[in-house]
Scaffold this active site. Sequence first.
Site, PDB file in Angstrom:
ATOM      1  N   SER A 219       3.231 -30.724 -23.809  1.00  0.00           N
ATOM      2  CA  SER A 219       4.044 -29.557 -23.468  1.00  0.00           C
ATOM      3  C   SER A 219       5.071 -29.899 -22.399  1.00  0.00           C
ATOM      4  CB  SER A 219       3.143 -28.428 -22.960  1.00  0.00           C
ATOM      5  OG  SER A 219       3.904 -27.384 -22.382  1.00  0.00           O
TER       6      SER A 219
ATOM      7  N   TYR B  42      -2.861 -24.937 -17.448  1.00  0.00           N
ATOM      8  CA  TYR B  42      -2.420 -25.308 -18.794  1.00  0.00           C
ATOM      9  C   TYR B  42      -1.639 -26.621 -18.745  1.00  0.00           C
ATOM     10  CZ  TYR B  42       0.376 -25.308 -23.071  1.00  0.00           C
ATOM     11  OH  TYR B  42       0.990 -25.670 -24.237  1.00  0.00           O
TER      12      TYR B  42
END
Length: 336
Positions: free
Chosen positions: A127, A152
Amino acid sequence: MRILVTGTAGFVGAALAQRLLARGEEVYGFDNHNDYYDPALKEARLAQFAGHPNYIHQRADLADAAAVDHAFATFKPQRVVNLAAQAGVRYSLQNPRAYVQSNLVGFVNILEACRHGNVEHLVYASSSSVYGANRKLPFAVEDAVDHPVSLYAASKKANELMAHTYSHLYGLPTTGLRFFTVYGPWGRPDMAPILFADRISRGEPIDVFNHGHHSRDFTYVDDIVEGVIRALDHPAEPDPAYDAEAPNPGTSNAPYRVYNIGNDQPVQLMRFIELLEQNFGRTVEKRLLPMQPGDVPDTWADVSALRRDVGYAPGTPIEQGVKKFAAWYRQYYGQR
């Protein structure tokens, strides 16, 4: 080719499965259909291709090692794309343990299954959030990413580190793709495009964080899928130019690669909202608010490495992509 894809009821996973099936691959889909967002959307995505003769689907959780091992033992995949994960930066502030189970425990189960299954190539979703507190733009894979600002992001950086150990210890070719703000038809309802579309379609005010000063490297889903397939078709190899005294974080002397996958053209958030308003034919009030915890002001992908190595070339202008997204939204949600 037999390709196992995790997260096939998800946004990118469903689009990828359809592309792979269209070119004649056998696809084994793996997804837990959790309720992080409306499961009906996941079922609708899956319904587009679930009846295909070359598609098999397993409903199970990546954190269930026995279920993962069963999938690999029965299908014997040649290549694997791991897209399943607990997504969302903001939700990681509320439920951090979900990220440990899916993104860490689940990922090591995939790595172990690939190792023992002699998989030719593992491609996995990282990501853009790994860049965290970095401010040098555009973000490049050569940059250090040691300051995540959400769990995350930390879990995605951990995936890259875990993948490298398996590439180094067991010769497993791995390629990590750092996704940048994917949007388009069948998108996730927890992401800004659908949240904004919901409000604009009803003529309601929208919350705009960081007082509207965000920019994002919005990337149309078809361009992302094209990049994933190109990466999948080019198994990672050791970098002959790798220098252990001046290491490049994106390569290794093991069969390991990390790439940015984005549009390489950041768009101001207010411009994205303006395009949505044009496509829905109405203007709404913008409530300008401070930046939220775990968020970053700007993202911009340097995709030169992916261009060089696999010929990646995103080709969907933001105006065209938003138009296609808005048309799908009106059709799926019945909004006019």
